[in-house]
Design a protein around this motif. Structure first.
Motif, PDB file in Angstrom:
ATOM      1  N   LEU A  35       1.650  10.675  -8.714  1.00 22.47           N
ATOM      2  CA  LEU A  35       0.506  10.049  -9.382  1.00 22.47           C
ATOM      3  C   LEU A  35      -0.173   9.018  -8.486  1.00 22.47           C
ATOM      4  O   LEU A  35      -1.406   8.935  -8.443  1.00 22.47           O
ATOM      5  CB  LEU A  35       0.950   9.394 -10.688  1.00 22.47           C
ATOM      6  CG  LEU A  35       1.378  10.343 -11.801  1.00 22.47           C
ATOM      7  CD1 LEU A  35       1.983   9.564 -12.954  1.00 22.47           C
ATOM      8  CD2 LEU A  35       0.207  11.178 -12.267  1.00 22.47           C
ATOM      9  N   LEU A  36       0.610   8.244  -7.779  1.00 23.79           N
ATOM     10  CA  LEU A  36       0.031   7.250  -6.868  1.00 23.79           C
ATOM     11  C   LEU A  36      -0.746   7.921  -5.746  1.00 23.79           C
ATOM     12  O   LEU A  36      -1.801   7.429  -5.343  1.00 23.79           O
ATOM     13  CB  LEU A  36       1.123   6.358  -6.283  1.00 23.79           C
ATOM     14  CG  LEU A  36       1.630   5.234  -7.165  1.00 23.79           C
ATOM     15  CD1 LEU A  36       2.789   4.513  -6.491  1.00 23.79           C
ATOM     16  CD2 LEU A  36       0.524   4.255  -7.481  1.00 23.79           C
ATOM     17  N   ARG A  37      -0.253   9.034  -5.262  1.00 25.08           N
ATOM     18  CA  ARG A  37      -0.972   9.739  -4.189  1.00 25.08           C
ATOM     19  C   ARG A  37      -2.319  10.250  -4.689  1.00 25.08           C
ATOM     20  O   ARG A  37      -3.302  10.229  -3.956  1.00 25.08           O
ATOM     21  CB  ARG A  37      -0.139  10.896  -3.639  1.00 25.08           C
ATOM     22  CG  ARG A  37       1.147  10.492  -2.922  1.00 25.08           C
ATOM     23  CD  ARG A  37       0.991   9.453  -1.853  1.00 25.08           C
ATOM     24  NE  ARG A  37       0.043   9.804  -0.822  1.00 25.08           N
ATOM     25  CZ  ARG A  37      -0.389   8.952   0.109  1.00 25.08           C
ATOM     26  NH1 ARG A  37       0.042   7.712   0.135  1.00 25.08           N
ATOM     27  NH2 ARG A  37      -1.253   9.332   1.007  1.00 25.08           N
ATOM     28  N   VAL A  38      -2.381  10.685  -5.944  1.00 21.37           N
ATOM     29  CA  VAL A  38      -3.664  11.118  -6.518  1.00 21.37           C
ATOM     30  C   VAL A  38      -4.618   9.937  -6.615  1.00 21.37           C
ATOM     31  O   VAL A  38      -5.793  10.030  -6.226  1.00 21.37           O
ATOM     32  CB  VAL A  38      -3.442  11.769  -7.905  1.00 21.37           C
ATOM     33  CG1 VAL A  38      -4.760  11.970  -8.630  1.00 21.37           C
ATOM     34  CG2 VAL A  38      -2.702  13.084  -7.773  1.00 21.37           C
ATOM     35  N   VAL A  39      -4.138   8.812  -7.107  1.00 20.44           N
ATOM     36  CA  VAL A  39      -4.974   7.612  -7.226  1.00 20.44           C
ATOM     37  C   VAL A  39      -5.420   7.138  -5.852  1.00 20.44           C
ATOM     38  O   VAL A  39      -6.579   6.749  -5.666  1.00 20.44           O
ATOM     39  CB  VAL A  39      -4.216   6.499  -7.991  1.00 20.44           C
ATOM     40  CG1 VAL A  39      -4.954   5.171  -7.920  1.00 20.44           C
ATOM     41  CG2 VAL A  39      -3.988   6.916  -9.426  1.00 20.44           C
ATOM     42  N   ILE A  40      -4.518   7.174  -4.893  1.00 23.09           N
ATOM     43  CA  ILE A  40      -4.864   6.742  -3.535  1.00 23.09           C
ATOM     44  C   ILE A  40      -5.941   7.638  -2.948  1.00 23.09           C
ATOM     45  O   ILE A  40      -6.889   7.157  -2.306  1.00 23.09           O
ATOM     46  CB  ILE A  40      -3.599   6.724  -2.638  1.00 23.09           C
ATOM     47  CG1 ILE A  40      -2.706   5.549  -3.026  1.00 23.09           C
ATOM     48  CG2 ILE A  40      -3.966   6.643  -1.164  1.00 23.09           C
ATOM     49  CD1 ILE A  40      -1.328   5.591  -2.385  1.00 23.09           C
ATOM     50  N   SER A  41      -5.827   8.942  -3.158  1.00 19.67           N
ATOM     51  CA  SER A  41      -6.834   9.852  -2.590  1.00 19.67           C
ATOM     52  C   SER A  41      -8.190   9.697  -3.277  1.00 19.67           C
ATOM     53  O   SER A  41      -9.230   9.868  -2.643  1.00 19.67           O
ATOM     54  CB  SER A  41      -6.355  11.298  -2.683  1.00 19.67           C
ATOM     55  OG  SER A  41      -6.259  11.702  -4.025  1.00 19.67           O
ATOM     56  N   ILE A  42      -8.215   9.353  -4.559  1.00 18.07           N
ATOM     57  CA  ILE A  42      -9.485   9.162  -5.270  1.00 18.07           C
ATOM     58  C   ILE A  42     -10.151   7.851  -4.860  1.00 18.07           C
ATOM     59  O   ILE A  42     -11.346   7.807  -4.570  1.00 18.07           O
ATOM     60  CB  ILE A  42      -9.260   9.198  -6.802  1.00 18.07           C
ATOM     61  CG1 ILE A  42      -8.893  10.610  -7.233  1.00 18.07           C
ATOM     62  CG2 ILE A  42     -10.496   8.710  -7.552  1.00 18.07           C
ATOM     63  CD1 ILE A  42      -8.473  10.725  -8.685  1.00 18.07           C
ATOM     64  N   MET A  48       1.558   0.433  -0.309  1.00 22.59           N
ATOM     65  CA  MET A  48       2.941   0.617   0.130  1.00 22.59           C
ATOM     66  C   MET A  48       3.849   1.029  -1.024  1.00 22.59           C
ATOM     67  O   MET A  48       5.025   1.295  -0.830  1.00 22.59           O
ATOM     68  CB  MET A  48       3.470  -0.683   0.745  1.00 22.59           C
ATOM     69  CG  MET A  48       2.774  -1.124   2.004  1.00 22.59           C
ATOM     70  SD  MET A  48       3.188  -0.069   3.390  1.00 22.59           S
ATOM     71  CE  MET A  48       4.892  -0.437   3.586  1.00 22.59           C
ATOM     72  N   ALA A  49       3.321   1.089  -2.244  1.00 24.83           N
ATOM     73  CA  ALA A  49       4.145   1.359  -3.422  1.00 24.83           C
ATOM     74  C   ALA A  49       4.832   2.710  -3.336  1.00 24.83           C
ATOM     75  O   ALA A  49       5.995   2.844  -3.729  1.00 24.83           O
ATOM     76  CB  ALA A  49       3.300   1.280  -4.689  1.00 24.83           C
ATOM     77  N   ILE A 100       8.773  -2.899  -7.925  1.00 24.51           N
ATOM     78  CA  ILE A 100       7.704  -1.967  -7.571  1.00 24.51           C
ATOM     79  C   ILE A 100       6.677  -1.879  -8.693  1.00 24.51           C
ATOM     80  O   ILE A 100       5.469  -1.819  -8.439  1.00 24.51           O
ATOM     81  CB  ILE A 100       8.288  -0.577  -7.231  1.00 24.51           C
ATOM     82  CG1 ILE A 100       9.110  -0.665  -5.949  1.00 24.51           C
ATOM     83  CG2 ILE A 100       7.200   0.469  -7.091  1.00 24.51           C
ATOM     84  CD1 ILE A 100      10.013   0.523  -5.717  1.00 24.51           C
ATOM     85  N   CYS A 101       7.143  -1.882  -9.937  1.00 23.46           N
ATOM     86  CA  CYS A 101       6.208  -1.866 -11.082  1.00 23.46           C
ATOM     87  C   CYS A 101       5.306  -3.092 -11.047  1.00 23.46           C
ATOM     88  O   CYS A 101       4.101  -2.991 -11.287  1.00 23.46           O
ATOM     89  CB  CYS A 101       6.977  -1.811 -12.392  1.00 23.46           C
ATOM     90  SG  CYS A 101       7.735  -0.223 -12.716  1.00 23.46           S
ATOM     91  N   GLY A 102       5.879  -4.241 -10.760  1.00 19.47           N
ATOM     92  CA  GLY A 102       5.067  -5.449 -10.634  1.00 19.47           C
ATOM     93  C   GLY A 102       4.087  -5.352  -9.484  1.00 19.47           C
ATOM     94  O   GLY A 102       2.914  -5.727  -9.615  1.00 19.47           O
ATOM     95  N   PHE A 103       4.541  -4.815  -8.373  1.00 21.52           N
ATOM     96  CA  PHE A 103       3.684  -4.644  -7.200  1.00 21.52           C
ATOM     97  C   PHE A 103       2.504  -3.728  -7.523  1.00 21.52           C
ATOM     98  O   PHE A 103       1.358  -4.034  -7.192  1.00 21.52           O
ATOM     99  CB  PHE A 103       4.516  -4.078  -6.041  1.00 21.52           C
ATOM    100  CG  PHE A 103       3.725  -3.822  -4.796  1.00 21.52           C
ATOM    101  CD1 PHE A 103       3.336  -4.872  -3.978  1.00 21.52           C
ATOM    102  CD2 PHE A 103       3.387  -2.532  -4.437  1.00 21.52           C
ATOM    103  CE1 PHE A 103       2.609  -4.635  -2.826  1.00 21.52           C
ATOM    104  CE2 PHE A 103       2.665  -2.286  -3.287  1.00 21.52           C
ATOM    105  CZ  PHE A 103       2.267  -3.342  -2.476  1.00 21.52           C
ATOM    106  N   VAL A 104       2.771  -2.605  -8.184  1.00 16.99           N
ATOM    107  CA  VAL A 104       1.712  -1.658  -8.544  1.00 16.99           C
ATOM    108  C   VAL A 104       0.740  -2.293  -9.534  1.00 16.99           C
ATOM    109  O   VAL A 104      -0.477  -2.162  -9.405  1.00 16.99           O
ATOM    110  CB  VAL A 104       2.316  -0.349  -9.111  1.00 16.99           C
ATOM    111  CG1 VAL A 104       1.249   0.516  -9.750  1.00 16.99           C
ATOM    112  CG2 VAL A 104       3.046   0.403  -8.033  1.00 16.99           C
ATOM    113  N   THR A 105       1.280  -3.009 -10.503  1.00 18.28           N
ATOM    114  CA  THR A 105       0.423  -3.646 -11.512  1.00 18.28           C
ATOM    115  C   THR A 105      -0.518  -4.648 -10.881  1.00 18.28           C
ATOM    116  O   THR A 105      -1.718  -4.649 -11.146  1.00 18.28           O
ATOM    117  CB  THR A 105       1.294  -4.343 -12.576  1.00 18.28           C
ATOM    118  OG1 THR A 105       2.150  -3.362 -13.177  1.00 18.28           O
ATOM    119  CG2 THR A 105       0.444  -5.009 -13.633  1.00 18.28           C
TER     120      THR A 105
END
Length: 111
Positions: A35-42, A48-49, A100-105
């Motif tokens: 999911l993060l890779r999809v968000v990163i590509s968009i 670094m998450a 990591i959840c905190g980092f992503v948030t």
């Protein structure tokens, strides 16, 4: 009638829980990485998450394998040592997951 020692049963149950939850958490980490890779590509922003999640999934996998080894071992002394290692690694991985959840948030909130 003598009572049986409940600690081996309890230890066996804990080991089974570590095994199943660790295996599930590996899947969760891999799903979130996707999911993060999809968000990163968009959004064209790298984070670094996904790298942290990959390391965390390895910790969960090690915990899963150690708990499986503890379930399969015949020596009670070895079972306790291996299970203790699996437990410690599992707790470290769970703390890492919260971080990591905190980092992503906060990365999403600040972007």
């Amino acid at each position: 009638m003598p009572e049986e020692d409940p600690s081996p049963k309890l230890e066996h149950d804990i080991c089974i829980h570590i095994f199943t939850v660790s295996a599930a958490m590996v899947g969760v980490c891999l799903t979130v990485i996707g999911l993060l890779r999809v968000v990163i590509s968009i959004h064209k922003q790298d984070t670094m998450a996904d790298d942290f999640l990959a390391a965390d999934s390895v910790l969960f996998l090690v915990s899963c394998l150690l708990s499986y080894w503890a379930l399969r071992t015949r020596s009670t002394k070895r079972m306790y040592r291996v299970e203790r290692c699996a437990d410690i690694i599992f707790i470290v991985a769970m703390i890492g997951m919260v971080g990591i959840c905190g980092f992503v948030t906060w990365a999403i909130a600040l972007a």
